[in-house]
Design a protein around this motif. Sequence first.
Motif, short mmCIF file in Angstrom:
data_model
loop_
_atom_site.label_atom_id
_atom_site.label_comp_id
_atom_site.label_asym_id
_atom_site.label_seq_id
_atom_site.Cartn_x
_atom_site.Cartn_y
_atom_site.Cartn_z
N ALA A 311 35.51 46.14 41.92
CA ALA A 311 35.94 45.95 43.39
C ALA A 311 34.50 45.26 44.09
N MET A 312 34.76 44.45 45.03
CA MET A 312 33.72 43.69 45.72
C MET A 312 34.05 43.40 47.29
N SER A 313 32.77 43.37 48.02
CA SER A 313 32.99 42.96 49.37
C SER A 313 32.21 41.65 49.68
N ILE A 314 32.73 40.79 50.64
CA ILE A 314 32.26 39.45 50.82
C ILE A 314 32.36 39.19 52.45
N GLY A 315 32.71 40.13 53.32
CA GLY A 315 32.71 39.74 54.40
C GLY A 315 34.18 39.07 54.81
N LYS A 316 34.57 39.39 55.99
CA LYS A 316 36.06 38.95 56.46
C LYS A 316 35.66 37.71 56.96
N PRO A 317 36.54 36.57 56.60
CA PRO A 317 37.82 36.49 56.07
C PRO A 317 37.47 35.89 54.71
N ASN A 318 36.42 36.04 54.23
CA ASN A 318 35.85 35.25 52.97
C ASN A 318 36.59 35.86 51.56
N GLY A 319 37.00 37.26 51.64
CA GLY A 319 37.91 37.51 50.66
C GLY A 319 39.13 37.09 50.21
N THR A 320 39.77 37.05 51.46
CA THR A 320 41.14 36.20 51.32
C THR A 320 40.91 34.74 51.17
N ARG A 321 39.93 34.11 51.70
CA ARG A 321 39.91 32.82 51.70
C ARG A 321 39.63 32.35 50.07
N LEU A 322 38.51 33.14 49.41
CA LEU A 322 38.25 33.21 48.14
C LEU A 322 39.50 33.36 47.09
N VAL A 372 35.18 31.29 40.16
CA VAL A 372 34.74 31.82 41.42
C VAL A 372 33.50 31.13 42.03
N GLU A 373 32.62 30.77 41.09
CA GLU A 373 31.52 30.18 41.58
C GLU A 373 31.73 28.79 42.24
N ALA A 374 32.79 28.05 41.39
CA ALA A 374 33.00 26.80 42.24
C ALA A 374 33.90 27.17 43.67
N PRO A 382 27.91 31.54 51.62
CA PRO A 382 26.32 31.57 50.97
C PRO A 382 26.31 32.61 49.62
N HIS A 383 25.71 31.96 48.77
CA HIS A 383 25.48 32.74 47.70
C HIS A 383 24.48 31.99 46.78
N ARG A 384 23.85 32.72 45.92
CA ARG A 384 22.77 32.07 45.06
C ARG A 384 23.44 31.40 43.95
N ALA A 385 23.49 30.14 43.62
CA ALA A 385 23.99 29.45 42.59
C ALA A 385 23.60 30.11 41.27
N GLY A 386 24.33 29.91 40.12
CA GLY A 386 23.93 30.20 38.67
C GLY A 386 24.44 31.78 38.40
N GLY A 387 25.64 32.36 38.93
CA GLY A 387 25.97 33.54 38.65
C GLY A 387 26.84 33.54 37.40
N ALA A 388 27.35 32.35 37.27
CA ALA A 388 28.05 32.18 35.88
C ALA A 388 27.30 32.18 34.86
N SER A 389 26.08 31.59 34.92
CA SER A 389 25.16 31.56 33.80
C SER A 389 24.47 32.67 33.48
N ALA A 390 24.26 33.42 34.58
CA ALA A 390 23.57 34.92 34.54
C ALA A 390 24.65 35.83 33.46
N ALA A 391 26.01 35.33 33.78
CA ALA A 391 27.16 36.30 32.80
C ALA A 391 26.82 35.67 31.46
#
Length: 398
Positions: A311-322, A372-374, A382-391
Motif C-alpha cells: 500500500a502506498m500514498s501519493i497525495g490526492k488525486p494522484n492515486g486515482t490519476r495514476l 508506473v514509472e511511465a 514529481p518523483h526521482r527517475a530510475g525506480g524501475a532500474s533500482a528494482a
Amino acid sequence: MSLANGRTYLAIPGPSVVPDAVLRAMHRASPNIYEGELPDMMPGLVTDLKRVARTDGHVAIYISNGHGAWEAALANTVAVGEKVLVLSTGHFAIGWARIAEARGIEVDLLEFPNGGTFDLERAEAALRADNGHAYKAVMAVHVDTSSSNRNEFAPLRKILDDLGHPALLMADCIAAMGCDRFEMDGWGVDVALTGSQKGLMCPPGLAFLFFNDKAAEGRRRLRHVSTYWDWTQRAAPEAFYQYFSGTAPTHHIYGLRAALDIIHAEGMEAIWQRHETLARAIWAAVEHWGQDGPLRLNIADPAVRSHAVTAMSIGKPNGTRLRRWCADEAGVTLGIGLGMASEDDPKSDGFFRFGHMGHVNVHMILGLLGVVEAGLGALDIPHRAGGASAAAKVISGV
Ligand SMILES: *Cc1c(COP(=O)(O)O)cnc(C)c1O
C-alpha cells in the motif's frame, strides 16, 4: 492513442492472476458429482491444502469468498453472547469483528495504528485482565490487505500460553497464505482461514478453514451450529456431498488441483522466497521514486511489510490519476486504496496498492514498475527517475 492492447494484467490484491494451467483445467464439460474423478480427487486436495497451511490438523472447504470463511470460523468456535478479543491493524480485522458482532458475539477491539503491527504489551494486558477467561478466541489478521502490514502469531501464542489462557488463536490468512511465510502448527495457531483467489491463484469461490484438535474440541462445547456452517462433517465426510454440504464446486475443484500442483512443484520455501525478492524489488522502486516527490510506502518498517501486497500514498488525486493512466494507457490495473479514507480525502484518491501475490514473476513485476514509472512521468507527478532500474538491481543482485 492508448497502448493498452495486449495481455492485460490485474495487479490488485485479489483476485490475483490465474495461471493458464488453472484456466485450462477448469475448461471442461460438467463432470459427474456422484462417482469417478471428482470424488477421487478430494483426499489428495485435502493433503495438499494442509501442506500450504503447514498443518497436520483438519480442513473444511466452503463454496464462498473470504467473508464466508470469517462466518464459518466464528460459527464453529464462539456462541451468541460469548466474548472475543480482536487485534486490528487495518480494515480487514474490523470487517471480521463486525461479522462477530452481527452474530451476537461481544467484541473487544484493540486497534493499533495504521503503519505498524501489534503492540504485544497491550495485547498481553488485555488478556491478563481477562482472568475469568471470558475471551473464547483471539482473532487477528496475518497480512492486512488494506495497510499491507504483516503480523506475527508466535508471540501471541506465547502470551496465551504464559498466561494459561485457553482462548483459541484464530488467523485470517486470506491475503497471503501461499505468499508470505505462515506456519499454522509451528506458530501455535488453532484456526486459520483463507480463500481461493489470492495466493492460491484460483478464481474467487472457495474458502478453506483449517483447525486443530483443540479447536475441534471447542466446537463440541457449542449447542447450536447450523448444519451448513458446521466444519465437523466437511472435514471428515462419509459421502462426497458432505465435503460441501451439497453440490460440489465442480470446476473449481479441477482448478484448485492444477494450482496445488504448481504450488508444490515449486515448494513452499521457494514460493516464500520468490515473493520476498519481488517485494524487495517493489520497495526499492517506490523508495527511489519517493526521494523526490510525494510517493511513500504505507509501512515504514520493512520487517512488518507483507511480501504479497504493498500500500502506498501519493497525495490526492494522484492515486486515482495514476491508476486510471496505468489501466487506460498500459493495460495494468492497480489496486485502490482501502481503509485509507479521511476527511480531506474521503475517496482515498491519494492512495493505491500493488497486489503481487501468487502467479507473479520477475518480468511481471518489472513490467508493472516500468508502467508506473511511465505513468508518473506522463502525469507530471514529481518523483526521482530510475525506480524501475533500482528494482532491477535488486533482482540482478540475488
Ligand atoms: C481479501 C481479504 C478478505 C475478504 O475476502 P473476500 O473473498 O473478499 O470475502 C478478508 N481478509 C483479508 C486479509 C483479505 O485479504
